[in-house]
Design an enzyme around this catalytic site. Structure first.
Site, PDB file in Angstrom:
ATOM      1  N   ASP A  79       7.468  69.668  36.755  1.00 58.62           N
ATOM      2  CA  ASP A  79       8.897  69.696  37.093  1.00 58.62           C
ATOM      3  C   ASP A  79       9.360  71.105  37.431  1.00 58.62           C
ATOM      4  O   ASP A  79      10.183  71.304  38.326  1.00 58.62           O
ATOM      5  CB  ASP A  79       9.734  69.168  35.923  1.00 58.62           C
ATOM      6  CG  ASP A  79       9.774  67.655  35.887  1.00 58.62           C
ATOM      7  OD1 ASP A  79      10.884  67.106  35.763  1.00 58.62           O
ATOM      8  OD2 ASP A  79       8.717  67.021  35.974  1.00 58.62           O
ATOM      9  N   ASP A 121       6.561  65.894  32.050  1.00 59.34           N
ATOM     10  CA  ASP A 121       7.765  65.071  32.103  1.00 59.34           C
ATOM     11  C   ASP A 121       7.579  63.639  32.597  1.00 59.34           C
ATOM     12  O   ASP A 121       8.018  62.698  31.964  1.00 59.34           O
ATOM     13  CB  ASP A 121       8.810  65.766  32.980  1.00 59.34           C
ATOM     14  CG  ASP A 121       9.258  67.086  32.395  1.00 59.34           C
ATOM     15  OD1 ASP A 121       8.390  67.847  31.935  1.00 59.34           O
ATOM     16  OD2 ASP A 121      10.453  67.375  32.413  1.00 59.34           O
ATOM     17  N   SER A 472      17.334  68.561  33.140  1.00 57.37           N
ATOM     18  CA  SER A 472      16.160  68.978  32.387  1.00 57.37           C
ATOM     19  C   SER A 472      16.494  68.948  30.903  1.00 57.37           C
ATOM     20  O   SER A 472      17.640  69.191  30.508  1.00 57.37           O
ATOM     21  CB  SER A 472      15.757  70.394  32.799  1.00 57.37           C
ATOM     22  OG  SER A 472      14.833  70.937  31.888  1.00 57.37           O
TER      23      SER A 472
END
Length: 560
Positions: A79, A121, A472
């Site tokens: 990410d 992630d 995030s």
């Protein structure tokens, strides 16, 4: 009969044995249960960089327990590397590619079981989705979290500190020399990001779900324990195969509720809501994950706190007992009869667990003395989020739990970031970033940089940000993401104007546009659906078949 026996046993199956023997497998190897190792190792992702060594120890354990391991590769995007440019469009869609590729390899090769190696992630939920879909014996094992870096702004730094520092630099709060110095000291070694972002949240929740051995989720990437857990995982997968303990015997309504409670109790990433929804979907469960998050968030206390909610990192959580300590402290509200990959129940795991380190009390508290009496993640509804929005009150100041401000609207992440750095966002603004949902983005990009720039410019306690995109897990400040319906589907977020008043109220779980209903209806009637940003390739397909964030952004082929 084992799955692999269909192609590896019997006189007529010489073709398959000959194919495998061309790579050095022996006659004895092919008489044993065959365990696939889905390894997302690469030099692209710090959280996966040690997975070659982890995989070897898993193989040692499988051989020791009488099985034959066969390793194959799985993609995995970082990410961090995708943030703030077109690459982020691909990050969430990669979750589906990961699940599909593991399903494909398991069915092509008829593996008897799987060990899933990934830390980051979308890789973690993608692997768990594949396990739920396949319903064969599976264990998930990550590579472990990263150590924190040099101290900066009152805590150990990480790569996100660099983004915050850039905002500080743009506001004249630090010098260029101070900014540049972080580059070599923020990330001292490999591992998943040192804070409680989506990566470590999902690794912890895999453990709470029962799909990872106790302590397997968060032992540090560079620790000897990480390698010990790898070998133990190899041994344990053979026991699951022998006892036919498949993924859906572990991933149940009860275990998903346990994972939800664990997420709330440690104020995990808001992305966990979407990923647990998708995992439950693949397991064909009837649990309504959003509703469970909503109801349980009101009664589940927050008993663990980590960066970004405070200065302590995930490794500090591990040394304070980690997920096993969290589960032990929470056991009165957990469904402790659920099966786990230890081949024992949650209750049995809690009773038998041996802690390597004494409790510090710095990260994990008791149910009687929590950090907060409600969970760290909340589900909001209102005329601006009819199908819900997700926020993380456990990670921001309580003074922001009721925020009313003036909208300043942007139709892309990049436009918002440019305006923030240029000083166009001021105290009292609610930054609206839209057309970044699963379809509109496409790919539901994270508004990571926008939030970090607000923090760096000193606006994190005086502004808010709402979006149909995501955040995030490292973000803090007043934010609401996953707003559904998204702008590209004609959700109300599409018709907010600059200057409109917006109210975010955590206590009442509301997100409202303070505009008369008749005006909202008139604006919606005048709205026109935009052209897709991508019309070919994987993203061209994804934006047609992706469900909303409230449905886990899973693929809905009926949309074609």
């Amino acid at each position: 009969m084992e799955r692999s026996e269909k192609i590896l046993q019997g006189l007529g199956n010489q073709y398959y044995r000959a194919t495998l023997k061309s790579m050095g497998f022996t006659t004895e190897d092919l008489k044993r249960p065959v365990i696939g190792i889905a390894n997302a190792w690469s030099e692209c992702v710090p959280g996966h960089y040690n997975l070659r060594q982890v995989a070897q120890r898993v193989k040692d354990g499988i051989y020791r327990a009488g099985g034959t391991p066969i390793e194959f590769g799985v993609i995995g995007g970082c990410d961090g590397m995708g943030q703030g440019h077109d690459g982020m469009h691909y990050i969430l869609p990669s979750r589906e590619l990961i699940a599909n590729s593991i399903e494909s390899m398991a069915q092509i090769n008829l593996f008897d079981g799987l060990v899933l190696l990934g830390s980051c992630d979308k890789i973690v939920p993608g692997m768990l989705m594949a396990a739920a879909r396949l319903d064969i014996p599976c264990i998930f094992l990550p590579g472990g979290p990263m150590e924190g870096g040099v101290e900066f702004d009152g805590r150990q730094s990480d790569q996100t500190s660099s983004t915050e520092a850039y905002g500080m630099l743009s506001a004249g709060k630090i010098t260029e020399a101070e900014y540049v110095a972080l580059e070599d000291t923020a990330c001292p070694g490999c591992g998943s990001c040192s804070y409680l972002g989506t990566a470590n949240t999902m690794c912890a929740l895999a453990e709470a779900l029962g799909m990872t051995l106790p302590d397997g989720g968060l032992a540090p990437a560079t620790s000897a324990v990480r390698m010990m857990m790898a070998e133990e995982t190899g041994v344990k997968i053979m026991e699951l195969v022998e006892k036919n303990i498949t993924a859906r015997k572990i991933i149940t309504n009860g275990s998903v509720r346990n994972a939800i409670k664990a997420c709330l109790a440690m104020s995990g990433s808001t992305n966990a809501v979407m990923h647990l929804t998708a995992i439950a979907h693949e397991a064909e469960l009837d649990i309504k994950v959003l509703d469970e998050f909503d109801s349980l968030s009101r009664t589940t206390p927050q008993i663990a706190k980590m960066n970004p909610a405070c200065k302590y990192n995930v490794i500090d959580f591990y040394y304070d007992g980690g997920v096993p300590r969290l589960m032990e402290r929470m056991q009165t509200i957990l469904e402790t009869g659920e099966m786990t990959v230890t081949a024992h129940t949650v209750a049995e795991n809690i009773a038998s667990h041996k802690y390597r380190y004494p409790a510090t009390g710095l990260v994990v508290r008791t149910m009687e003395d929590p950090f907060g009496f409600s969970g760290g993640v909340a589900v909001l509804r209102g005329n601006l989020a009819p199908d819900t929005g997700i926020t993380k009150p456990g990670a921001f100041d309580k003074s922001l739990h009721h925020f009313e401000g003036e909208a300043i609207c942007f139709d892309s992440e990049e436009a918002a970031e440019e305006a923030i750095l240029a000083g166009k966002v001021h105290d009292g603004h609610v930054v609206v970033i839209r057309y970044e949902g699963p379809k509109g983005g496409p790919g539901m990009r994270e508004m990571y940089k926008a939030m970090k720039y607000l923090y760096g410019r000193g606006l994190s306690k005086t502004t808010a940000l709402i979006t149909d995109g995501r955040f995030s897990g490292t973000n803090n400040g007043c934010f609401v993401g996953h707003i559904s319906p998204e702008a590209a589907e004609g959700g109300p977020i599409a018709i907010v104007h600059d200057g409109d008043r917006i109210v975010i109220d955590i206590e009442s779980r509301r997100l409202d546009l303070m505009v008369p209903q008749e005006e909202i209806e008139a604006r919606l009637k005048a709205w026109k659906r935009p052209e897709p940003k991508f019309k070919k390739g994987w993203l061209g397909l994804y934006c047609k078949i992706a469900a909303s964030g409230s449905e886990g952004a899973v693929l809905k082929f009926e949309n074609l």
